[in-house]
Write an enzyme that holds these catalytic residues in place. Sequence first.
Site, PDB file in Angstrom:
ATOM      1  N   HIS A   1      -1.511  -2.974  -2.884  1.00 48.12           N
ATOM      2  CA  HIS A   1      -1.988  -1.780  -3.579  1.00 48.12           C
ATOM      3  C   HIS A   1      -1.621  -0.529  -2.796  1.00 48.12           C
ATOM      4  O   HIS A   1      -1.615  -0.517  -1.555  1.00 48.12           O
ATOM      5  CB  HIS A   1      -3.507  -1.832  -3.796  1.00 48.12           C
TER       6      HIS A   1
ATOM      7  N   ASP B   1      -3.214   2.468  -3.674  1.00 48.71           N
ATOM      8  CA  ASP B   1      -4.375   3.355  -3.674  1.00 48.71           C
ATOM      9  C   ASP B   1      -5.154   3.193  -2.383  1.00 48.71           C
ATOM     10  O   ASP B   1      -5.109   2.142  -1.728  1.00 48.71           O
ATOM     11  CB  ASP B   1      -5.259   3.116  -4.898  1.00 48.71           C
TER      12      ASP B   1
ATOM     13  N   ASP C   1      -4.507  -0.240   5.434  1.00 43.57           N
ATOM     14  CA  ASP C   1      -4.961  -0.792   4.152  1.00 43.57           C
ATOM     15  C   ASP C   1      -4.399   0.029   3.003  1.00 43.57           C
ATOM     16  O   ASP C   1      -5.058   0.913   2.501  1.00 43.57           O
ATOM     17  CB  ASP C   1      -6.495  -0.785   4.135  1.00 43.57           C
TER      18      ASP C   1
ATOM     19  N   GLU D   1      -6.865  -1.040  -6.607  1.00 46.67           N
ATOM     20  CA  GLU D   1      -7.537  -2.145  -5.916  1.00 46.67           C
ATOM     21  C   GLU D   1      -8.827  -1.677  -5.268  1.00 46.67           C
ATOM     22  O   GLU D   1      -9.816  -2.405  -5.239  1.00 46.67           O
ATOM     23  CB  GLU D   1      -6.609  -2.746  -4.859  1.00 46.67           C
TER      24      GLU D   1
ATOM     25  N   HIS E   1     -10.642   1.804   6.134  1.00 46.94           N
ATOM     26  CA  HIS E   1     -11.746   2.543   5.499  1.00 46.94           C
ATOM     27  C   HIS E   1     -12.493   3.439   6.491  1.00 46.94           C
ATOM     28  O   HIS E   1     -13.521   4.017   6.131  1.00 46.94           O
ATOM     29  CB  HIS E   1     -12.737   1.608   4.808  1.00 46.94           C
TER      30      HIS E   1
END
EC number: 3.5.1.18
Length: 383
Positions: free
Chosen positions: A81, A83, A112, A140, A354
């Site tokens: 992904h 995004d 990520d 995702e 994150h």
Amino acid sequence: MPPPMNHAPSLPDVVELTKKLIAAESVTPARGPVFDVLEAALAPLGFMVERFISGEAPDGPVENLLAVRGNGGRHFAFAGHLDVVPPGLGWHSDAFKPEIRGGLLYGRGAVDMKGAIAAFVAAVAEDRGGTTSLIITGDEEGPAIFGTRALIDRMAERGLKPELCLVGEPTSVDRLGDMVKIGRRGSVNIWIDVPGRQGHVAYPHLADNPIPRLVRALAEIDGIVLDDGTDWFQPSNIELTDITVGNPATNVIPARAEARLSIRFNDLHRGDDLAARVAAIVHAHAPDAIVTPRVSGEAFLTPPGDFSALVSDAIAEVTGLTAELSTTGGTSDARFLSKLCPVVEFGLVNATMHKLDEAVAVEDLHALARVYAAVLDRVTAAA
């Protein structure tokens, strides 16, 4: 450490491609420029690139990309992904202006999972024959409604079905290569709305307080032990994630009470069955309650075998590590792809995903590209 791969002069270096992907801001749901960057890297390598928009607000629109090279032979797919989650405040540098400091490349999505996508592009620059595809979504990190599921539908329309799929999620824990995911737990979120009748606290017989009924239901749900785990999965768990009444007055019985819970479950259960079990408990205490479940995905397991061994051997060749096979962590889009073929997940070290100042070691980007190349070599040799 062996030198970085350089299969094709026209291919951007894995670090430079990661930088370009990071610089294309793509908070979920992602569209536009970040897909332009990836398409520009894939098209010169002989991939036929299809991009399409799926879904509408509030969970869309979402852009997806399906790139295919070859026609026949063994079909190997890479999924991921573009995004990313919002960066948040407090970064030491702009989250979308990639910067290398102390051997680390900083930027939202570095780990990520834009770095892994760039690594696979570097690895796939050499055409080894067979069919290779990239299944890349912009949805995702969000609801994942109009992303990989829409890509799977599009592949079915085109008669494309991979035989093996590698997902580039950041699975490594302390060092690149120390963990591979061969399964994931399922996830279901459940919203509970218990209606009552508002009234004055001094006249409870003229009102109907929903809070005691909700509390009793939640207490029973919280006492459930779903299982003790399996050979490959940790125990399933139910977590209460919110209780809302929204009553600012001290002398008013509220008209309703709401709660939300999340269940992460292993392959002993199915999401719909768990939702039905929760609903039955709630309705036993509050018959007029509204229970709304959303199953994000079912648990899946790719039993240890040829594919996981192939990936583990490639990791050992490049890193010297013996990867642990695991099913820990949250959900990923592998939960959808597992319906097509055996799926294994392997990618970068996940320590900063994150988080503020997300970063990847530059050497890890080069090493991951070599691992992915070694996987492709083994897939070709086994065909």
